[in-house]
Enzyme design. Sequence first.
Site, PDB file in Angstrom:
ATOM      1  N   HIS A 192      -6.617  -6.011  -1.810  1.00 27.77           N
ATOM      2  CA  HIS A 192      -5.502  -5.118  -1.502  1.00 27.77           C
ATOM      3  C   HIS A 192      -4.436  -5.796  -0.657  1.00 27.77           C
ATOM      4  O   HIS A 192      -3.250  -5.538  -0.827  1.00 27.77           O
ATOM      5  CB  HIS A 192      -6.056  -3.888  -0.775  1.00 27.77           C
TER       6      HIS A 192
ATOM      7  N   SER B  65       0.812  -1.201   0.000  1.00 27.98           N
ATOM      8  CA  SER B  65       0.000   0.000   0.000  1.00 27.98           C
ATOM      9  C   SER B  65       0.855   1.265   0.000  1.00 27.98           C
ATOM     10  O   SER B  65       1.691   1.443  -0.881  1.00 27.98           O
ATOM     11  CB  SER B  65      -0.965  -0.041   1.188  1.00 27.98           C
TER      12      SER B  65
ATOM     13  N   ASP C  89      -8.233  -5.693  -6.133  1.00 25.23           N
ATOM     14  CA  ASP C  89      -7.999  -4.435  -5.429  1.00 25.23           C
ATOM     15  C   ASP C  89      -8.490  -3.278  -6.298  1.00 25.23           C
ATOM     16  O   ASP C  89      -8.300  -3.282  -7.515  1.00 25.23           O
ATOM     17  CB  ASP C  89      -6.507  -4.273  -5.130  1.00 25.23           C
TER      18      ASP C  89
END
EC number: 3.4.16.-
Length: 500
Positions: A474, A233, A414
Amino acid sequence: MKVSLSFLLTILIVIITIKVNLSQEIKISPFFANNLKFEPIPDYIEYDSDSDAGEALFLSNYLDDHKTAKQKSCVDIGAPFQSCDKLLEIDSNLRDTEDFFTFTGFITVNETYNSNTFFWFLESQNGDKNSPLVIFLQGGPGGASTFSLFVETGPYELLDNFTLVQREITWNSEFAMLYIDNPVGTGFSFTDSQEGYSNNEDEIATNLYTFLQQFYKLYPEYYTNELYITGESYAGKYIPAFSYHIIQQNQNSNNPNINLKGIAIGDGLCDPITQVTQYANLAFYTGLADLQQQEVMFEYQDKIVEAINQEQWSVANDLFTDLINGPPDYFQNITGESDYYDIRKTVEPTYGGDFTAFLNQSSIRAMIHVGNNYFQNNNDVYIHLEQDIPKSVKQLFPTILDNIKVILYNGQFDFIVGPSLTETMIRTIEWEGIQPFLESPKIIWKIPSDNVDVAGFVRQWNSFTQVVVRQAGHMVPLDQPARAFDMIDRFINNEPFPSG
């Protein structure tokens, strides 16, 4: 009934305070929101967070005595790790035993502001002291890496009764894992001054480098081991900055050479100005937006790009929040979904245990040597980095790719940093190897434990690897632990990805 003016003023102040606090909480983490949902603390758990947890362990005081540092930082957490009593039998060198231990503590990265970084270090469960050292950095800004330890890649899973069980698939089975609460102010890491918070990626990289230099003095057995820096991330900003800083310092003959071999970035925000341009198409081609809604998203994207080009960083952040990072935001308004980590889900899932509450128990804080410091989601981390969030680290990749291995991977489902966002960023990297990389064939990847289902897709050329992991959002190691481990294991050990 008479109501006094002072009473009404008090109520008004309380309401305003609540609104301010709520607005600050919403802003904590734009790309890896620390407001991931967890089960509430069960009624039968005795929550003792206010009890005294003893003294915090500041290991920078023991840089000249690594034997004492190991003994003090050892954690008696139980199986599969050895008891700290057994560590006393070892003279000073961890390589003298096949036993494996785990260690925690603080390393001071800035004495002026008393800035201290918390880490959790776990030796490889295979007992091989030559195992690569793998650093894991969580995103945010302000996401603690301890999250990954308990929820994704670490050896333990936390159940909702505050019980730790061993994770079936863990990166720690083959690698020594070093989880760092980064930047200062995240998780257990803290500073005594607002001046101690990082304001940009250069400052974060400098603090991490200072941390790593001291870590090697405390655990010198690992200095020669291969080093890999991984994360996900918003760590897509931290990891390139940190690895680039190491490469630059290695080229300075006055500095000891750090054996950095590669980096792995999962669903990483690296270049906002290119990556943000993909949301409208991603929403349309996955059926989340119609043509009219796609046009509105295009307008948002254009305004964000314009703001970044004009270096209006706060404007860019606000527009991004309006587009996708509320609530309320346009994405949620048109889809009814609040989980942009996985387009298959409507709301963010609730995890099986609250690792924040678990870590803040006084008994746990005493065990992991943090004393009366508390694990926190610190809004100050975000505030100090707000101007840096829309900035790019893409310009660092050519130097990185010329010196070490790189793998960029994404979960198929994601949305916030999906595969198309990474693909778009890759195509704009100004590196001499980018064209042969883009011309390399994409292979279908399967893992040995499941040779029927397709694990994902891989494109590879020399030092550069790109992976899309099927059936993942994600947080790839959480959604597909076997595939994530197979991927990182092959990357580190230079093993080819088997195709179907």
